[in-house]
Design an enzyme around this catalytic site. Structure first.
Site, mmCIF file in Angstrom:
data_model
loop_
_atom_site.group_PDB
_atom_site.id
_atom_site.type_symbol
_atom_site.label_atom_id
_atom_site.label_comp_id
_atom_site.label_asym_id
_atom_site.label_seq_id
_atom_site.Cartn_x
_atom_site.Cartn_y
_atom_site.Cartn_z
ATOM 1 N N HIS A 4 -86.872 -4.552 30.059
ATOM 2 C CA HIS A 4 -87.872 -5.265 30.834
ATOM 3 C C HIS A 4 -87.278 -5.484 32.241
ATOM 4 O O HIS A 4 -86.012 -5.509 32.205
ATOM 5 C CB HIS A 4 -88.145 -6.450 29.992
ATOM 6 C CG HIS A 4 -87.117 -7.450 29.747
ATOM 7 N ND1 HIS A 4 -86.405 -7.761 28.733
ATOM 8 C CD2 HIS A 4 -86.411 -8.392 30.871
ATOM 9 C CE1 HIS A 4 -85.276 -8.734 28.736
ATOM 10 N NE2 HIS A 4 -85.277 -8.928 29.978
ATOM 11 N N GLU B 120 -90.998 -9.485 32.494
ATOM 12 C CA GLU B 120 -90.469 -10.806 31.719
ATOM 13 C C GLU B 120 -90.703 -11.751 32.971
ATOM 14 O O GLU B 120 -90.153 -11.743 34.021
ATOM 15 C CB GLU B 120 -89.155 -10.880 31.249
ATOM 16 C CG GLU B 120 -88.800 -12.493 31.029
ATOM 17 C CD GLU B 120 -87.152 -12.507 30.747
ATOM 18 O OE1 GLU B 120 -86.869 -13.790 31.059
ATOM 19 O OE2 GLU B 120 -86.550 -11.644 30.215
ATOM 20 N N ASN C 43 -89.244 -21.524 35.347
ATOM 21 C CA ASN C 43 -88.088 -22.678 35.310
ATOM 22 C C ASN C 43 -88.987 -23.896 35.721
ATOM 23 O O ASN C 43 -89.335 -24.067 36.636
ATOM 24 C CB ASN C 43 -86.978 -22.654 36.197
ATOM 25 C CG ASN C 43 -85.894 -21.404 35.693
ATOM 26 O OD1 ASN C 43 -85.413 -21.188 34.593
ATOM 27 N ND2 ASN C 43 -86.074 -20.120 36.620
ATOM 28 N N HIS D 187 -89.599 -3.248 44.622
ATOM 29 C CA HIS D 187 -90.970 -3.258 43.914
ATOM 30 C C HIS D 187 -90.897 -2.859 42.615
ATOM 31 O O HIS D 187 -90.061 -2.370 42.108
ATOM 32 C CB HIS D 187 -92.128 -2.450 44.608
ATOM 33 C CG HIS D 187 -91.724 -0.923 44.874
ATOM 34 N ND1 HIS D 187 -90.888 -0.455 45.932
ATOM 35 C CD2 HIS D 187 -92.071 -0.140 44.006
ATOM 36 C CE1 HIS D 187 -90.719 0.850 45.311
ATOM 37 N NE2 HIS D 187 -91.560 1.203 44.348
ATOM 38 N N GLU E 204 -96.101 -1.519 43.472
ATOM 39 C CA GLU E 204 -96.611 -0.038 43.622
ATOM 40 C C GLU E 204 -97.517 0.545 42.789
ATOM 41 O O GLU E 204 -97.116 0.579 41.687
ATOM 42 C CB GLU E 204 -95.436 0.999 44.040
ATOM 43 C CG GLU E 204 -95.971 2.137 44.566
ATOM 44 C CD GLU E 204 -94.532 3.174 44.672
ATOM 45 O OE1 GLU E 204 -94.814 4.080 45.548
ATOM 46 O OE2 GLU E 204 -93.789 3.101 43.931
#
Length: 138
Positions: A5, A56, A60, A74, A125
């Site tokens: 991820h 992910e 916070n 990107h 993109e």
């Protein structure tokens, strides 16, 4: 080895989940909260993490904005054809997103790409799947 991820810090988790689901068509795969350290995670993707990479989103608690810095580039998402790129850009606009580069051939090549920003300003993109493996070559 494989990529599992990429993590992005977001200022409003619900807003970001909505963008990735409603605009980009990802599924919310799982969430978790850590009250002791005051953060919430949301994992999104097109397929389960066992077979494809995920994004992910990390919220916070109490932080609503981050500095992007100059190192981040990107995330690239493959689409089946140029018409899907145009349709996705239209959906981004309709949902309050920002298209930063209209769909069209990459400079010096023929691969069709477009760039949009998510609600936190991260660049995404879109690139035709048929061209994705050749990078931005002709």
């Amino acid at each position: 080895m494989r990529i599992l991820h990429s993590m992005l810090r977001v200022g409003d988790l619900d807003r970001s989940i909505k963008f990735y689901q409603d605009v980009l068509g990802m599924r919310l795969l799982r969430t978790s909260e850590n009250p002791e350290y005051k953060y919430t995670l949301a994992f999104l993707g097109y397929e389960d993490g066992a077979s494809a990479a995920e994004i992910e989103l990390t919220y916070n608690w109490g932080v609503d904005k981050y500095e992007q810095g100059t190192a981040y580039g990107h995330i690239a998402i493959g689409v089946d054809d140029i018409y899907a790129i145009y349709a996705t850009c239209k959906a981004v606009r309709a949902n309050g997103g920002k298209v930063t580069r209209e769909a069209g051939p990459v400079k010096g090549g023929t691969t069709v790409i477009a760039f949009v920003e998510d609600p936190d300003g991260y660049k995404i993109e879109f690139i035709e799947n048929k061209s994705a493996k050749s990078a931005l070559g002709n």
